[in-house]
Design a protein around this motif. Structure first.
Motif, mmCIF file in Angstrom:
data_model
loop_
_atom_site.group_PDB
_atom_site.id
_atom_site.type_symbol
_atom_site.label_atom_id
_atom_site.label_comp_id
_atom_site.label_asym_id
_atom_site.label_seq_id
_atom_site.Cartn_x
_atom_site.Cartn_y
_atom_site.Cartn_z
ATOM 1 N N UNK A 359 -18.189 7.511 -26.708
ATOM 2 C CA UNK A 359 -19.096 6.538 -27.296
ATOM 3 C C UNK A 359 -19.736 5.665 -26.230
ATOM 4 N N UNK A 360 -18.894 5.218 -25.306
ATOM 5 C CA UNK A 360 -19.428 4.387 -24.224
ATOM 6 C C UNK A 360 -20.450 5.175 -23.399
ATOM 7 N N UNK A 361 -20.150 6.406 -23.137
ATOM 8 C CA UNK A 361 -21.087 7.220 -22.365
ATOM 9 C C UNK A 361 -22.386 7.445 -23.111
ATOM 10 N N UNK A 362 -22.265 7.653 -24.445
ATOM 11 C CA UNK A 362 -23.478 7.870 -25.259
ATOM 12 C C UNK A 362 -24.357 6.618 -25.250
ATOM 13 N N UNK A 363 -23.764 5.434 -25.380
ATOM 14 C CA UNK A 363 -24.538 4.191 -25.352
ATOM 15 C C UNK A 363 -25.208 4.022 -23.994
#
Length: 429
Positions: A359-363
């Motif tokens: 999720x952090x990478x996607x954001x």
């Protein structure tokens, strides 16, 4: 000197006064010999000039007459003897009685009898060698040998634990031989002996004992040598204090056991031997182990080994029981369940951590995409700007570089168009 002799048959006698005798024995010839009386006389004169000599010897023959006593004196170590004549006045000076086998110190003067051609010794001042004198001589020899280091402890060779064969030097059919063999055989019945029966007293003792010692020392199967004698007087034990015997024992490569006499007897041989036994019986006990004691030691050793093995097994059995009683072995599934729960918990944590990272990478990607989109040339064109390029595809940054009639490509946010330059305006900036 005027001498005469009988002429040969057919010869004319030559008077003594007309014949010159040879001056020395070496200058005599068959044609000019000495008369026998001349040789006897010269020998008598020569021997008469010799000095009296003090000697030590052993009386082996004694013949007393009324006025004269005849002795046969033999060397204490070698088979050498001389006849000695003692006149009555000399015998009167002797303290005590002279006996066969006795050691004496005597002053001898050689005497040659002219008529019989016999050499004899005239004795004077006979002194029997007493115990004190012999002990003094033995003590001096012992001190001299000790200073040489012949008695040093580091030279003593240890006895073998179980000798293959025992060398035994002893008197002929003696009690000492029987004692050594009997006591050794009682202790170890399989013992073997290599016996050498020799003279253990008298003038032949040293020579025979040292010869037997050398023979046994060279024997490949003899592991220890015992020199045994069953006691005796100081005179009888003198051979075992002779320097020749002591040095022979010191030079032997095989361990030597001295078993001379009884507890009080102490010849020099005891000091140089590798082991001193107080008696022949003691020697028989010391040269071999006691089979009964060895059997008892074997029994004790086996019992000790059995106890040690049993104790070891008991210790290991107890340790195994302790290990088996631990929860990990008593209920092994409980440990597996606990580890399964730990594994499930770690798996959940790993899954959640992975999702969080995704999720952090996607954001981060969305943010970077927005930034890149905002800075892209397309966004600029969408705000109403256009890009002018030449036919070669070069961007036009300065309108003055274009000539009238030049064809250019105008690129907008959506699509592109070609145009001809009709007028070029100068920059007002």
């Amino acid at each position: 000197m005027s001498q005469s002799f009988e002429p040969a048959p057919g010869e004319v006698p030559v008077p003594d006064a007309q014949r010159i005798l040879a001056p020395t024995a070496g200058s005599t010839t068959p044609e000019n010999p000495w008369p026998l009386r001349v040789l006897s006389t010269k020998l008598h004169e020569y021997i008469a000039r010799s000095s009296p000599t003090w000697v030590e010897g052993q009386i082996i023959e004694l013949n007393k007459r009324a006025r004269v006593t005849y002795l046969t004196l033999r060397d204490v170590d070698e088979e050498i003897s001389v006849s000695v004549t003692l006149f009555g006045q000399e015998m009167a000076k002797v303290q005590g009685n002279l006996e066969r086998g006795q050691r004496v110190v005597i002053q001898l003067k050689p005497d040659f009898w002219v008529k019989t051609g016999r050499l004899s010794m005239l004795g004077r001042d006979v002194r029997p060698v007493g115990t004190g004198s012999m002990l003094e001589r033995i003590e001096k020899l012992k001190q001299a040998l000790a200073q040489e280091g012949l008695f040093a402890d580091h030279l003593k060779k240890p006895l073998p634990l179980l000798p293959h064969r025992i060398g035994l030097i002893t008197g002929r059919d003696s009690d000492a031989m029987k004692d050594v063999i009997r006591n050794a055989s009682l202790r170890w019945p399989a013992v073997n002996f290599e016996v050498r029966e020799v003279a253990v007293q008298g003038v032949h003792a040293v020579r025979e004992i040292t010869a037997a010692l050398a023979e046994l020392d060279a024997h490949p199967e003899v592991d220890v040598i015992v020199i045994a004698r069953g006691g005796g007087s100081l005179e009888d034990l003198l051979p075992f204090s002779e320097e020749a015997m002591v040095r022979a024992v010191a030079a032997a490569r095989t361990p030597v056991v001295s078993a001379i006499g009884h507890e009080a007897d102490n010849p020099i041989l005891d000091h140089v031997a590798d082991v001193r036994a107080s008696t022949p019986t003691d020697a028989g006990k010391r040269i071999v182990p006691d089979v009964a004691d060895e059997k008892q030691r074997i029994v004790q050793a086996r019992a000790y080994i059995e106890r040690s093995v049993q104790q070891f097994i008991e210790n290991e059995r107890y340790a195994l029981a302790q290990i088996r009683s631990r929860p990990v072995l008593a209920t092994p599934d409980s440990t597996l369940l606990a580890r399964e729960e730990d594994l499930e918990r770690l798996r959940s944590r790993l899954h959640m951590a992975a999702q969080t990272q995704v999720l952090r990478g996607r954001e981060n990607i969305m943010q970077l995409r927005a930034r890149v989109t905002a800075l892209s040339p397309q966004r600029t064109l969408e705000r109403g700007y256009a890009v002018v390029q030449t036919d070669a595809g070069e961007l036009v940054r300065d309108a003055a570089a274009l000539a009238e009639g030049t064809e250019v490509m105008i690129r907008a946010a959506q699509g592109s168009a070609k145009a001809n330059i009709t007028t070029v305006f100068e920059s007002n900036i």
